[in-house]
Design an enzyme around this catalytic site. Structure first.
Site, mmCIF file in Angstrom:
data_model
loop_
_atom_site.group_PDB
_atom_site.id
_atom_site.type_symbol
_atom_site.label_atom_id
_atom_site.label_comp_id
_atom_site.label_asym_id
_atom_site.label_seq_id
_atom_site.Cartn_x
_atom_site.Cartn_y
_atom_site.Cartn_z
ATOM 1 N N GLN A 38 0.799 -1.222 0.000
ATOM 2 C CA GLN A 38 0.000 0.000 0.000
ATOM 3 C C GLN A 38 0.834 1.276 0.000
ATOM 4 O OE1 GLN A 38 -2.596 -1.698 3.349
ATOM 5 N NE2 GLN A 38 -4.068 -0.469 2.212
ATOM 6 N N ARG A 95 3.983 0.405 12.714
ATOM 7 C CA ARG A 95 3.695 -0.933 12.223
ATOM 8 C C ARG A 95 3.759 -0.897 10.698
ATOM 9 N NH1 ARG A 95 -1.842 -3.679 11.166
ATOM 10 N NH2 ARG A 95 -1.008 -5.564 10.263
ATOM 11 N N HIS A 140 1.312 -9.174 4.729
ATOM 12 C CA HIS A 140 0.130 -8.325 4.584
ATOM 13 C C HIS A 140 -0.331 -8.431 3.122
ATOM 14 C CE1 HIS A 140 -2.032 -4.729 6.594
ATOM 15 N NE2 HIS A 140 -2.651 -4.929 5.446
ATOM 16 N N GLU A 186 -4.826 -10.235 9.015
ATOM 17 C CA GLU A 186 -6.195 -10.478 8.577
ATOM 18 C C GLU A 186 -6.371 -11.638 7.606
ATOM 19 O OE1 GLU A 186 -8.152 -6.952 7.182
ATOM 20 O OE2 GLU A 186 -7.680 -5.794 8.962
ATOM 21 N N ASN A 317 -7.591 -5.778 14.477
ATOM 22 C CA ASN A 317 -7.891 -4.700 13.538
ATOM 23 C C ASN A 317 -9.393 -4.486 13.584
ATOM 24 O OD1 ASN A 317 -5.222 -5.015 12.914
ATOM 25 N ND2 ASN A 317 -5.543 -5.694 10.807
ATOM 26 N N TYR A 319 -12.674 -1.721 12.819
ATOM 27 C CA TYR A 319 -13.130 -0.485 12.183
ATOM 28 C C TYR A 319 -14.597 -0.182 12.430
ATOM 29 C CZ TYR A 319 -8.794 -0.502 9.489
ATOM 30 O OH TYR A 319 -7.475 -0.477 9.128
ATOM 31 N N GLU A 390 -4.973 -1.991 14.163
ATOM 32 C CA GLU A 390 -5.516 -1.068 13.162
ATOM 33 C C GLU A 390 -6.847 -0.531 13.662
ATOM 34 O OE1 GLU A 390 -6.031 -2.582 9.157
ATOM 35 O OE2 GLU A 390 -4.022 -3.445 9.144
ATOM 36 N N TRP A 439 -4.744 3.382 11.811
ATOM 37 C CA TRP A 439 -4.624 3.123 10.379
ATOM 38 C C TRP A 439 -5.160 4.348 9.671
ATOM 39 C CZ3 TRP A 439 -2.284 -0.598 7.588
ATOM 40 C CH2 TRP A 439 -2.451 -0.498 6.193
ATOM 41 N N GLU A 446 -5.583 1.787 -1.358
ATOM 42 C CA GLU A 446 -6.580 1.067 -0.568
ATOM 43 C C GLU A 446 -7.125 -0.136 -1.370
ATOM 44 O OE1 GLU A 446 -7.327 0.832 2.451
ATOM 45 O OE2 GLU A 446 -9.325 -0.044 2.437
ATOM 46 N N TRP A 447 -6.209 -1.014 -1.738
ATOM 47 C CA TRP A 447 -6.562 -2.285 -2.381
ATOM 48 C C TRP A 447 -7.494 -2.077 -3.571
ATOM 49 C CZ3 TRP A 447 -2.753 -4.980 -0.776
ATOM 50 C CH2 TRP A 447 -2.302 -4.866 0.533
ATOM 51 N N PHE A 455 -7.269 6.946 4.024
ATOM 52 C CA PHE A 455 -7.314 6.588 5.436
ATOM 53 C C PHE A 455 -6.233 7.307 6.243
ATOM 54 C CE2 PHE A 455 -10.065 3.050 4.288
ATOM 55 C CZ PHE A 455 -10.730 2.724 5.467
HETATM 56 C C1 PNW Z 1 -7.769 -3.628 6.584
HETATM 57 N N1 PNW Z 1 -14.093 -4.825 6.219
HETATM 58 O O1 PNW Z 1 -8.620 -4.280 5.700
HETATM 59 C C2 PNW Z 1 -6.358 -3.870 6.072
HETATM 60 O O2 PNW Z 1 -5.527 -4.551 6.980
HETATM 61 C C3 PNW Z 1 -5.681 -2.647 5.554
HETATM 62 O O3 PNW Z 1 -4.632 -3.003 4.692
HETATM 63 C C4 PNW Z 1 -6.701 -1.732 4.909
HETATM 64 O O4 PNW Z 1 -6.115 -0.665 4.235
HETATM 65 C C5 PNW Z 1 -7.606 -1.251 6.022
HETATM 66 O O5 PNW Z 1 -8.192 -2.335 6.704
HETATM 67 C C6 PNW Z 1 -8.709 -0.312 5.565
HETATM 68 O O6 PNW Z 1 -9.616 -0.982 4.743
HETATM 69 C C7 PNW Z 1 -9.981 -4.359 5.887
HETATM 70 O O7 PNW Z 1 -14.803 -4.799 5.174
HETATM 71 C C8 PNW Z 1 -10.776 -4.299 4.752
HETATM 72 O O8 PNW Z 1 -14.615 -4.986 7.337
HETATM 73 C C9 PNW Z 1 -12.131 -4.449 4.863
HETATM 74 C C10 PNW Z 1 -12.701 -4.667 6.116
HETATM 75 C C11 PNW Z 1 -11.908 -4.728 7.250
HETATM 76 C C12 PNW Z 1 -10.543 -4.577 7.126
#
Ligand code: PNW
Length: 492
Positions: A38, A95, A140, A186, A317, A319, A390, A439, A446-447, A455
């Site tokens: 990333q 990290r 990762h 993850e 992690n 969110y 995260e 994070w 962002e993938w 972010f």
């Molecule tokens: C994480 N969800 O991924 C990753 O570890 C990071 O690399 C990424 O940038 C970050 O979160 C923000 O997206 C996730 O849908 C992606 O719940 C999706 C989810 C959770 C974590």
């Protein structure tokens, strides 16, 4: 379906005053996080081999804005500047992840790439010079492409051997200075998105009902093998710790009906229990075994022994949160949710959402969810050490915004304030939480959502030579970490 009365946010408020550094023990560690693909860029430099994310992002249609990580935010060349920023903000830990194909370009573990070793040595030394602890993730999501193409990557058990060789190479080369390791980030997101839904590398969705569980099984075994090796051979000598990074949304039962309550419990088993039960209890959760039958791989006695005690800490992690209802026909559609027999609900027509909307379609702001998740882990797994590895939120989409508007990220400032207050509350509840990583340090790739989702605490100007500009949230952290804010401005 009966409508659930929306929760009153005040019910979860902890205190009227803003959270302060003093709400945490002095040795609690605050850091910022990132990952190699990333942020690094320099995809063809330093003798780096290709990873599955290079192939995936270069395939048309996979990334919403057609971008890739070839350059990313160029941390490969700008790590000194980024470490300077970390230091200015007062973070005591960074990290980051190591790109496996910088260490072994084809993944096979036959010849170490010295340029890769030198790069990470430089990063580690630059961090230590500033008094910042390196927290290193070994995987990762950027599997060396050759391992995928030549042998099926995570679908082949042989991968465990190659991962262990790679991990040991890192312990040997960096472990004199790196004291905090994470094996895999993850596994859930990587296998569900990579082998079931197909929106992450390697982009497979052909055999979702078996591949998903097989890939996860091999990630668990790879974790166990590398972590056990560290614990038996390096830990004492090098004095470090090793963990696994797991993502978990909080699952709040949609109603008090028994089927919804058990659906929410099942959801947590499919998120966390999938990886933690084998480590703490010797096998996959019973509900997974029942629902998946022969599709779920089995552990040998040897596997179980390796898994047992293969963690010094859990990296969480976190969110967002969801209401979870029982459903035999999941509108989420995918096999993974069908099997769980759950429906994830964030908003219900005419009803209030579970929380405010963050800048990503999947992210709702539910600060109390992190406290519940931490308390759940403590209760279910006998209060193990946990680091929040995260936590963060993407900016709202503001297509025509001026730089100064993008820098004033009020949404993120509030997100951090409220989530961090709930982490402090979880500690008061008795959970063994030892650290927190935001994070992410910088806006980054962002993938599958490309660069449109930001972010970062630090804005990256993609139109102006990737220049870095701290957002309000970065300054919020700076003040918070100085410990001189809060109590409504009054000193204690
Ligand atoms: C994480 N969800 O991924 C990753 O570890 C990071 O690399 C990424 O940038 C970050 O979160 C923000 O997206 C996730 O849908 C992606 O719940 C999706 C989810 C959770 C974590």
């Amino acid at each position: 379906m009966a409508k659930k009365p929306a929760k009153n946010a005040n019910e979860w408020a902890i205190s009227d005053r803003e959270v302060t550094r003093k709400d945490f023990p002095p040795d609690f560690i605050f850091g910022a996080a990132s990952s190699a693909y990333q942020v690094e860029g320099a995809a063809k430099e330093g003798n780096r081999g290709a990873s599955i994310w290079d192939a995936f992002s270069h395939t048309e249609g996979n990334i919403v804005d057609g971008s890739n990580g070839d350059i990313a935010v160029d941390q490969y060349h700008r790590y000194k500047e980024d470490i300077e920023l970390l230091s200015m903000l007062g973070f005591k830990a960074y990290r980051f992840s190591i790109s496996w194909s910088r260490i072994f370009p084809d993944g096979l573990g036959t010849k170490v790439n010295d340029e890769g070793i030198t790069y990470y040595n430089n990063v580690i030394d630059a961090l230590l010079e500033k008094g910042i602890q390196p927290w290193v993730t070994l995987y990762h999501w950027d599997l060396p492409l050759h391992l995928h193409e030549s042998m099926g990557g995570w679908l082949n058990k042989e991968i465990v051997k190659y991962f262990t060789i790679y991990a040991e190479t890192c312990f040997e080369n960096f472990g004199d200075r790196v004291k905090n390791w994470m094996t895999i980030n993850e596994p859930l997101q990587s296998v569900v998105n990579g082998y079931c839904i197909g929106i992450f590398a390697p982009g497979r969705s052909e055999n979702p009902s078996t591949d998903t569980y097989l890939a996860a099984h091999h990630q668990l075994l790879a974790h166990a093998s590398a972590a056990s090796l560290y614990i038996t051979k390096y830990k004492e000598k090098q004095g470090g710790q090793i963990g696994l990074g797991l993502d978990c949304e909080w699952a709040e039962a949609w109603s008090d009906k028994p089927e919804d309550v058990s659906a929410a419990a099942r959801r947590l088993d499919f998120q966390l229990g999938w990886f933690l039960d084998p480590i703490y209890y010797g096998d996959y959760p019973e509900v997974m075994r029942k629902k998946l039958g022969a599709r779920l791989p089995q552990f040998s006695e040897e596997d179980k022994n390796l898994l047992r005690n293969s963690l010094d800490y859990i990296g969480l992690n976190h969110y967002t949160s969801r209401y979870i209802a029982h459903s035999t026909e999941s509108p989420d559609g995918h096999e993974f949710y069908q099997t769980q027999e759950v429906e994830r609900i964030a908003e219900w027509e005419g009803d209030q959402a579970i929380g405010g909307k963050g800048g990503s379609f999947w992210l709702y702001i539910v600060p109390w969810g992190i406290r519940k998740t931490l308390n759940y882990i403590a209760q279910k797994y006998n209060n193990p050490p946990v680091y929040v590895t995260e936590n963060g939120v993407a900016d709202e989409e503001k297509r025509s915004a001026q730089l100064h508007e993008m820098l004033d990220d009020k949404l993120r400032v509030n997100y951090f304030k409220d989530y961090i207050a709930q982490v402090a509350q979880a500690i008061r509840d008795g959970t063994d939480v030892r650290g927190y990583f935001a994070w992410s340090l910088l806006d980054n790739f962002e993938w599958c959502l490309g660069y449109a989702q930001r972010f970062g605490l630090i804005f990256v100007d993609y139109d102006n030579q990737l220049s870095r500009h701290p957002k309000s949230s970065a300054y919020w952290f700076m003040n918070f970490l100085k410990g001189d804010k809060g109590n409504n401005g009054k000193e204690e």
